[in-house]
Design a protein around this motif. Structure first.
Motif, mmCIF file in Angstrom:
data_model
loop_
_atom_site.group_PDB
_atom_site.id
_atom_site.type_symbol
_atom_site.label_atom_id
_atom_site.label_comp_id
_atom_site.label_asym_id
_atom_site.label_seq_id
_atom_site.Cartn_x
_atom_site.Cartn_y
_atom_site.Cartn_z
ATOM 1 N N CYS A 51 19.889 95.044 0.200
ATOM 2 C CA CYS A 51 20.693 94.635 1.351
ATOM 3 C C CYS A 51 19.850 93.723 2.236
ATOM 4 N N LEU A 52 20.420 92.601 2.627
ATOM 5 C CA LEU A 52 19.682 91.651 3.456
ATOM 6 C C LEU A 52 19.497 92.156 4.881
ATOM 7 N N ARG A 53 20.238 93.211 5.250
ATOM 8 C CA ARG A 53 20.116 93.752 6.603
ATOM 9 C C ARG A 53 19.118 94.905 6.669
ATOM 10 N N CYS A 54 19.339 95.960 5.870
ATOM 11 C CA CYS A 54 18.488 97.150 5.969
ATOM 12 C C CYS A 54 17.386 97.203 4.910
ATOM 13 N N GLY A 55 17.506 96.387 3.872
ATOM 14 C CA GLY A 55 16.469 96.354 2.843
ATOM 15 C C GLY A 55 16.635 97.372 1.741
ATOM 16 N N ASP A 56 17.579 98.298 1.863
ATOM 17 C CA ASP A 56 17.816 99.291 0.808
ATOM 18 C C ASP A 56 18.558 98.655 -0.361
ATOM 19 N N TYR A 57 18.436 99.289 -1.539
ATOM 20 C CA TYR A 57 19.175 98.821 -2.711
ATOM 21 C C TYR A 57 20.571 99.413 -2.699
ATOM 22 N N ALA A 58 21.559 98.578 -2.979
ATOM 23 C CA ALA A 58 22.951 99.011 -3.048
ATOM 24 C C ALA A 58 23.457 98.811 -4.469
ATOM 25 N N LEU A 59 24.034 99.848 -5.048
ATOM 26 C CA LEU A 59 24.531 99.775 -6.416
ATOM 27 C C LEU A 59 25.690 98.790 -6.516
ATOM 28 N N GLY A 60 25.763 98.135 -7.674
ATOM 29 C CA GLY A 60 26.856 97.216 -7.925
ATOM 30 C C GLY A 60 26.418 95.771 -7.838
ATOM 31 N N PRO A 61 27.283 94.857 -8.240
ATOM 32 C CA PRO A 61 26.944 93.432 -8.158
ATOM 33 C C PRO A 61 26.827 92.983 -6.713
ATOM 34 N N ALA A 71 22.518 81.507 2.011
ATOM 35 C CA ALA A 71 22.651 82.953 2.184
ATOM 36 C C ALA A 71 22.861 83.292 3.658
ATOM 37 N N PRO A 72 23.653 84.321 3.938
ATOM 38 C CA PRO A 72 23.839 84.741 5.338
ATOM 39 C C PRO A 72 22.530 85.274 5.907
ATOM 40 N N VAL A 73 22.373 85.134 7.217
ATOM 41 C CA VAL A 73 21.175 85.633 7.893
ATOM 42 C C VAL A 73 21.625 86.710 8.886
ATOM 43 N N PRO A 74 21.706 87.959 8.433
ATOM 44 C CA PRO A 74 22.182 89.023 9.324
ATOM 45 C C PRO A 74 21.151 89.360 10.393
ATOM 46 N N LEU A 75 21.623 89.902 11.484
ATOM 47 C CA LEU A 75 20.716 90.357 12.536
ATOM 48 C C LEU A 75 19.941 91.564 12.038
ATOM 49 N N ARG A 76 18.646 91.569 12.294
ATOM 50 C CA ARG A 76 17.796 92.671 11.869
ATOM 51 C C ARG A 76 16.844 93.046 12.999
ATOM 52 N N GLY A 77 16.395 94.301 12.981
ATOM 53 C CA GLY A 77 15.359 94.743 13.906
ATOM 54 C C GLY A 77 15.684 94.512 15.362
ATOM 55 N N LYS A 78 14.772 93.847 16.052
ATOM 56 C CA LYS A 78 14.911 93.602 17.483
ATOM 57 C C LYS A 78 16.178 92.808 17.799
ATOM 58 N N ALA A 79 16.521 91.835 16.948
ATOM 59 C CA ALA A 79 17.708 91.018 17.198
ATOM 60 C C ALA A 79 18.971 91.866 17.166
ATOM 61 N N LEU A 80 18.990 92.890 16.320
ATOM 62 C CA LEU A 80 20.155 93.769 16.232
ATOM 63 C C LEU A 80 20.279 94.615 17.496
ATOM 64 N N ARG A 81 19.153 95.085 18.009
ATOM 65 C CA ARG A 81 19.166 95.849 19.260
ATOM 66 C C ARG A 81 19.578 94.959 20.427
#
Length: 263
Positions: A51-61, A71-81
């Motif tokens: 996942c481009l946001r949380c970094g975990d692996y998500a099953l499926g295509p 590629a989309p640039v989701p908000l992460r970390g400090k930007a999300l807060r």
């Protein structure tokens, strides 16, 4: 120092996981094979993508694919807060805008009336009274209301101009709310300028009558202006827009992996 950094990282990860819990994981399969291999994994249940946001692996295509630059640039970390804080400000601006537009209606509807604004609100605008009770905001003691009370003895032309001015201010607040909610940079500029312009009026009101509500409102607005300028690099502060974009790109998982693949 390390403990502080670890706590901050844990907090930012909670924001990311909470966002993915609400909106789902955001996976992307880049066309570049080397980069794609760093984001893809095989498991007993099939393929999985990070996942481009949380970094975990998500099953499926992957939910989307294409060139890495698209590629989309989701908000992460400090930007999300920060996004959460900005949307709280947007809600506050929305409530203020609704009140100001209602106040403009009061002046326009009751031009030449000699009754107090408080009586008009209590008798003819129950929606405004209910909003005041539910939010805990004493609109009757707000700066625009006090100005309206003083202006009711003015002439017809003055009241019309006042109604137009209050309506314009209310629409400005609504514009701020919209720009902040969709998190556009122009919305941040409008919010800073629109808030800063009226800080002198709030100071003047404090010199006439001090109340906890007025002090809190002034400090919130002052803090909002300072925080937006500093954290969003507005008006060239801390490197301006270029530094802001670089800071956001530095948290992009795709950019991190692309840099690692080139090492």
């Amino acid at each position: 120092m390390k403990d502080k950094q670890a706590r901050r990282a844990a907090m930012e990860r909670r924001w990311e996981l909470r966002s993915c819990g609400r909106h789902g994981h955001l996976t992307y399969a880049p066309d570049e094979s080397g980069l794609a291999s760093r984001l893809r994994a095989d498991s007993a249940q099939g393929e999985a993508w990070r996942c481009l946001r949380c970094g975990d692996y998500a099953l499926g295509p992957a939910t989307a694919s294409g060139p890495a630059d698209d590629a989309p640039v989701p908000l992460r970390g400090k930007a999300l807060r920060d996004a959460f804080i900005i949307r709280l400000l947007a809600i506050e601006r929305l409530l203020r805008g609704v009140f100001l537009i209602a106040a403009a209606y009061v002046v326009w509807r009751f031009v030449g009336a000699k009754d107090s604004v408080q009586r008009v609100f209590d008798k003819d605008l129950p929606a405004v009274r209910d909003l005041s009770r539910r939010t805990g905001i004493d609109f009757a003691d707000a700066a625009p209301t006090r100005l309206l009370q003083r202006a009711l003895d003015a002439g017809h032309g003055t009241l019309v101009l006042l109604a137009a001015g209050v309506l314009a201010y209310g629409l400005l607040e609504m514009l701020e709310a919209y720009g902040l909610w969709i998190m556009k940079r122009w919305g941040e500029y409008v919010a800073v300028v629109g808030t800063a312009v009226f800080l002198p009026l709030e100071i003047y009101e404090l010199t006439e009558k001090v109340s906890a509500l007025k002090i809190a409102a002034f400090l919130i607005n002052l803090a909002a202006v300072a925080w937006l300028i500093w954290s969003k690099h507005l008006f060239g502060v801390r490197g301006g827009r270029a530094a802001f974009e670089k800071e956001r790109e530095s948290t992009s998982l795709l950019e991190v992996e692309r840099t690692a693949a080139q090492v």
